[in-house]
Scaffold this motif. Structure first.
Motif, PDB file in Angstrom:
ATOM      1  N   GLU A  10       0.729  -1.107  -0.083  1.00 57.68           N
ATOM      2  CA  GLU A  10       0.291  -0.114  -0.014  1.00 57.68           C
ATOM      3  C   GLU A  10       1.008   1.318  -0.052  1.00 57.68           C
ATOM      4  O   GLU A  10       0.424   2.351  -0.230  1.00 57.68           O
ATOM      5  CB  GLU A  10      -0.901   0.077   1.306  1.00 57.68           C
ATOM      6  CG  GLU A  10      -1.975   0.995   1.252  1.00 57.68           C
ATOM      7  CD  GLU A  10      -2.671   1.076   2.492  1.00 57.68           C
ATOM      8  OE1 GLU A  10      -3.562   1.961   2.986  1.00 57.68           O
ATOM      9  OE2 GLU A  10      -2.796   0.005   3.182  1.00 57.68           O
ATOM     10  N   HIS A  15      -3.986   6.990   7.684  1.00 60.01           N
ATOM     11  CA  HIS A  15      -5.641   6.815   7.659  1.00 60.01           C
ATOM     12  C   HIS A  15      -6.392   7.659   8.800  1.00 60.01           C
ATOM     13  O   HIS A  15      -5.921   7.096   9.960  1.00 60.01           O
ATOM     14  CB  HIS A  15      -5.997   5.440   7.512  1.00 60.01           C
ATOM     15  CG  HIS A  15      -5.474   4.582   6.275  1.00 60.01           C
ATOM     16  ND1 HIS A  15      -5.001   5.391   5.045  1.00 60.01           N
ATOM     17  CD2 HIS A  15      -4.951   3.427   6.151  1.00 60.01           C
ATOM     18  CE1 HIS A  15      -4.661   4.406   4.115  1.00 60.01           C
ATOM     19  NE2 HIS A  15      -4.360   3.394   4.899  1.00 60.01           N
ATOM     20  N   LEU A  19      -9.982   1.388   5.902  1.00 55.16           N
ATOM     21  CA  LEU A  19     -10.042   1.338   4.565  1.00 55.16           C
ATOM     22  C   LEU A  19     -11.749   0.939   4.073  1.00 55.16           C
ATOM     23  O   LEU A  19     -12.095   1.115   2.882  1.00 55.16           O
ATOM     24  CB  LEU A  19      -9.399   0.493   3.917  1.00 55.16           C
ATOM     25  CG  LEU A  19      -7.747   1.129   3.794  1.00 55.16           C
ATOM     26  CD1 LEU A  19      -6.869   0.149   2.885  1.00 55.16           C
ATOM     27  CD2 LEU A  19      -7.755   2.488   2.948  1.00 55.16           C
ATOM     28  N   PHE A  22     -14.505   2.612   2.260  1.00 53.79           N
ATOM     29  CA  PHE A  22     -14.842   2.599   0.810  1.00 53.79           C
ATOM     30  C   PHE A  22     -15.996   1.870   0.297  1.00 53.79           C
ATOM     31  O   PHE A  22     -16.538   1.715  -0.598  1.00 53.79           O
ATOM     32  CB  PHE A  22     -13.724   2.413  -0.080  1.00 53.79           C
ATOM     33  CG  PHE A  22     -12.395   3.450   0.211  1.00 53.79           C
ATOM     34  CD1 PHE A  22     -12.634   4.673  -0.721  1.00 53.79           C
ATOM     35  CD2 PHE A  22     -11.615   3.632   0.987  1.00 53.79           C
ATOM     36  CE1 PHE A  22     -11.506   5.540  -0.629  1.00 53.79           C
ATOM     37  CE2 PHE A  22     -10.537   4.559   1.254  1.00 53.79           C
ATOM     38  CZ  PHE A  22     -10.694   5.448   0.306  1.00 53.79           C
ATOM     39  N   TRP A  28     -15.481   6.680  -8.606  1.00 53.45           N
ATOM     40  CA  TRP A  28     -14.362   6.913  -8.109  1.00 53.45           C
ATOM     41  C   TRP A  28     -13.662   8.240  -9.149  1.00 53.45           C
ATOM     42  O   TRP A  28     -13.646   8.090 -10.288  1.00 53.45           O
ATOM     43  CB  TRP A  28     -13.306   5.658  -8.522  1.00 53.45           C
ATOM     44  CG  TRP A  28     -13.869   4.352  -7.785  1.00 53.45           C
ATOM     45  CD1 TRP A  28     -15.162   3.828  -8.154  1.00 53.45           C
ATOM     46  CD2 TRP A  28     -13.728   3.877  -6.353  1.00 53.45           C
ATOM     47  NE1 TRP A  28     -15.251   2.690  -7.275  1.00 53.45           N
ATOM     48  CE2 TRP A  28     -14.489   2.936  -6.330  1.00 53.45           C
ATOM     49  CE3 TRP A  28     -12.857   4.358  -5.385  1.00 53.45           C
ATOM     50  CZ2 TRP A  28     -14.617   2.241  -5.020  1.00 53.45           C
ATOM     51  CZ3 TRP A  28     -12.815   3.791  -4.194  1.00 53.45           C
ATOM     52  CH2 TRP A  28     -13.665   2.626  -4.251  1.00 53.45           C
ATOM     53  N   VAL A 242      -7.519  -1.184  -0.924  1.00 49.71           N
ATOM     54  CA  VAL A 242      -9.088  -0.857  -1.004  1.00 49.71           C
ATOM     55  C   VAL A 242      -9.879  -1.866  -1.359  1.00 49.71           C
ATOM     56  O   VAL A 242     -10.926  -2.463  -0.498  1.00 49.71           O
ATOM     57  CB  VAL A 242      -9.286   0.377  -1.436  1.00 49.71           C
ATOM     58  CG1 VAL A 242     -10.714   0.875  -1.804  1.00 49.71           C
ATOM     59  CG2 VAL A 242      -8.832   1.772  -0.991  1.00 49.71           C
ATOM     60  N   SER A 245      -9.843  -4.585   0.975  1.00 48.12           N
ATOM     61  CA  SER A 245     -10.861  -4.143   2.311  1.00 48.12           C
ATOM     62  C   SER A 245     -12.337  -4.387   1.957  1.00 48.12           C
ATOM     63  O   SER A 245     -13.156  -4.639   2.928  1.00 48.12           O
ATOM     64  CB  SER A 245     -10.644  -3.026   2.711  1.00 48.12           C
ATOM     65  OG  SER A 245      -9.226  -2.881   3.107  1.00 48.12           O
TER      66      SER A 245
END
Length: 251
Positions: A10, A15, A19, A22, A28, A242, A245
């Motif tokens: 990553e 952060h 994540l 999202f 996006w 992302v 996650s």
């Protein structure tokens, strides 16, 4: 929410949220210059030189004075173009054609980035203070053109640049994007303030080599500002994280 542990792919990151924030994102939105391609590509330095050349010819000044005026216009008006239009009534088409007459060969295909973008659920957009032709040439050089639904450029914005709120409102009206279901990726913190207020997830992309391109200290401030939800120096790795996650496969 709690911060995630470091993910090796990553890149350096900070952060404010997990994540998994999202999850539910359906749009996006990516800035172009120094965001989709790495800053060390040095493409923007060519644009920077072309802008200074334009100002020097327009105002009959030397390169140093032209560069100083360029930075002043940029800081006060959001883009040099906007400053020149307001203060010198220039033809925007002439300016855009001149400053984007550059060599795109330093931009190399990035299949890993393309695959990560393609795997994101929903719609993808390029939202740039440059013009469409520049964005199209850059996206083509990166090999990511087919992954984007549309390009929202400075002309579509009525020549009003980010970070003006009117510009984001025009983008949302044209695309039908719901801010609450959108994420914005930018290399400038000031361009994330409005998206955050609108309810978007905000990601600041700060790649290595940032200080070697056209950057002032004030542009680099605010990485820990409350309107910056996430920071990364590795866009591809971040997108992969992302996707992991929100439990979506890549490719």
């Amino acid at each position: 929410m709690t911060a995630l542990d470091d993910l090796p792919s990553e890149g350096r990151h900070a952060h404010a949220y997990d994540l998994r924030a999202f999850q539910g994102v359906e749009a996006w939105v990516f800035d172009l210059d120094n965001t989709l391609y790495p800053a060390e590509t040095d493409l923007f330095s060519q644009i920077n030189d072309r802008i200074a050349d334009y100002i020097a010819r327009l105002l009959g000044v030397g390169k140093d004075e032209a560069s100083a005026k360029q930075k002043d216009f940029y800081r006060r008006h959001g883009t040099t173009l906007r400053g020149l239009m307001i203060e010198h009534n220039i033809d925007p088409d002439d300016f855009l054609a001149h400053v984007h007459d550059i060599d795109y060969s330093p931009v190399k295909p990035d299949p890993a980035l393309g695959q990560a973008i393609a795997s994101l659920p929903g719609r993808k957009f390029i939202f740039t203070n440059g013009d469409r032709a520049h964005a199209e040439r850059t996206a083509a050089a990166l090999g990511v053109t087919d992954h984007f639904e549309d390009i929202f450029d400075i002309v579509a914005a009525g020549l009003m640049p980010k970070p003006n709120k009117e510009t984001y409102d025009l983008f949302l009206a044209r695309t039908g994007v719901s801010p609450a279901r959108a994420a914005m990726f930018e290399d400038l913190t000031r361009n994330l303030l409005v998206p955050h207020r609108l309810g978007m997830r905000t990601v600041l992309v700060v790649p290595s080599g940032t200080r070697e391109v056209f950057r002032e200290d004030w542009e680099l401030e605010g990485q820990d500002a409350p309107h910056v939800d996430f920071v990364t120096d590795n866009l591809t790795g971040f997108l992969r994280a992302v996707l992991g996650s929100i439990e979506l496969p890549i490719g």
